[in-house]
Write a protein that holds these residues in place. Structure first.
Motif, PDB file in Angstrom:
ATOM      1  N   PHE A 183       0.821  -1.211   0.000  1.00 52.35           N
ATOM      2  CA  PHE A 183       0.000   0.000   0.000  1.00 52.35           C
ATOM      3  C   PHE A 183       0.857   1.263   0.000  1.00 52.35           C
ATOM      4  N   ASN A 184       1.883   1.267   0.841  1.00 54.55           N
ATOM      5  CA  ASN A 184       2.744   2.449   0.968  1.00 54.55           C
ATOM      6  C   ASN A 184       4.105   2.025   1.519  1.00 54.55           C
ATOM      7  N   PHE A 185       4.943   2.993   1.822  1.00 53.60           N
ATOM      8  CA  PHE A 185       6.291   2.716   2.310  1.00 53.60           C
ATOM      9  C   PHE A 185       6.324   2.746   3.837  1.00 53.60           C
ATOM     10  N   ILE A 186       7.035   1.786   4.413  1.00 54.20           N
ATOM     11  CA  ILE A 186       7.225   1.736   5.864  1.00 54.20           C
ATOM     12  C   ILE A 186       8.699   1.474   6.159  1.00 54.20           C
ATOM     13  N   THR A 187       9.133   1.880   7.334  1.00 52.44           N
ATOM     14  CA  THR A 187      10.527   1.696   7.732  1.00 52.44           C
ATOM     15  C   THR A 187      10.682   0.370   8.451  1.00 52.44           C
ATOM     16  N   ARG A 188      11.649  -0.408   8.006  1.00 54.34           N
ATOM     17  CA  ARG A 188      11.983  -1.693   8.619  1.00 54.34           C
ATOM     18  C   ARG A 188      13.496  -1.763   8.766  1.00 54.34           C
ATOM     19  N   ASN A 189      13.962  -2.574   9.708  1.00 54.15           N
ATOM     20  CA  ASN A 189      15.399  -2.712   9.938  1.00 54.15           C
ATOM     21  C   ASN A 189      15.996  -3.855   9.131  1.00 54.15           C
ATOM     22  N   VAL A 190      17.198  -3.612   8.585  1.00 54.88           N
ATOM     23  CA  VAL A 190      18.027  -4.640   7.962  1.00 54.88           C
ATOM     24  C   VAL A 190      19.217  -4.811   8.899  1.00 54.88           C
ATOM     25  N   PRO A 191      19.501  -6.038   9.366  1.00 50.45           N
ATOM     26  CA  PRO A 191      20.538  -6.211  10.394  1.00 50.45           C
ATOM     27  C   PRO A 191      21.899  -5.615  10.064  1.00 50.45           C
ATOM     28  N   GLU A 192      22.424  -5.812   8.839  1.00 54.30           N
ATOM     29  CA  GLU A 192      23.776  -5.323   8.523  1.00 54.30           C
ATOM     30  C   GLU A 192      23.838  -4.768   7.103  1.00 54.30           C
ATOM     31  N   VAL A 193      24.501  -3.613   6.971  1.00 57.00           N
ATOM     32  CA  VAL A 193      24.786  -2.983   5.682  1.00 57.00           C
ATOM     33  C   VAL A 193      26.243  -2.533   5.714  1.00 57.00           C
ATOM     34  N   VAL A 194      26.932  -2.641   4.581  1.00 53.25           N
ATOM     35  CA  VAL A 194      28.323  -2.207   4.474  1.00 53.25           C
ATOM     36  C   VAL A 194      28.426  -1.173   3.362  1.00 53.25           C
ATOM     37  N   SER A 195      29.191  -0.110   3.621  1.00 58.77           N
ATOM     38  CA  SER A 195      29.502   0.891   2.609  1.00 58.77           C
ATOM     39  C   SER A 195      30.999   1.153   2.680  1.00 58.77           C
TER      40      SER A 195
END
Length: 176
Positions: free
Chosen positions: A93-105
């Motif tokens: 329906f729309n956008f919601i905020t959810r957590n992703v355990p790990e991200v690398v940059s």
């Protein structure tokens, strides 16, 4: 930490830790509500919450002054590990905020600035970034196909290459 090899060359390295507060998806988009839902039984505040995000950032580089102070050239390498990355995902329906355990940059940045003559400034830069999800997460959605983030996928809205440049020439309009 920084160390001046001479008046024109400095090497440096650093570590920092960043924080972004958690929060709540305050409309019903965060809840498992469908057009057929007629009761609020089973709905809870935990279903709309997302966790705080933490970033551990490492940087190492060289800053130089060239041509007697008329130009600078800098190189920086960076690595960031982001825990509980706050990802904005479509739920059907729309956008919601959810957590992703790990991200690398991680990547490298080159920048240069010069003043070849009075009033003329030229700046340029290039950044290479390898930003990717380091976790696999399946978000439940109302779509028949769930929203899946797979470890190794590139991070959304994080371009691999960025090139910048500017030329400015300033002249006085009056003696003041």
């Amino acid at each position: 930490l920084a160390y001046h090899l001479n008046d024109d060359v400095m090497i440096y390295g650093g570590y920092s830790r960043g924080y972004k507060a958690g929060g709540y998806n305050v409309d019903r988009s965060g809840l498992p509500i469908t057009p057929a839902t007629t009761s609020n039984v089973g709905l809870s505040l935990a279903q709309v919450a997302f966790e705080p995000e933490f970033t551990d950032s490492y940087e190492i580089g060289v800053k130089t002054t060239l041509f007697g102070g008329g130009a600078t050239f800098n190189v920086t390498g960076f690595y960031q590990q982001i825990s509980d990355y706050q990802s904005n995902n479509f739920n059907g329906f729309n956008f919601i905020t959810r957590n992703v355990p790990e991200v690398v940059s991680q990547g490298v940045e080159l920048e240069m600035a010069t003043n070849p003559m009075e009033g003329l400034n030229i700046n340029a830069g290039v950044v290479y970034t390898d930003a990717y999800y380091d976790s696999t997460v399946v978000f439940n959605t109302l779509d028949p196909v769930p929203n899946t983030i797979t470890a190794g996928d590139p991070l959304s809205f994080a371009p691999e290459w960025v090139v910048t440049g500017a030329i400015a020439y300033r002249v006085p309009l009056t003696a003041n």
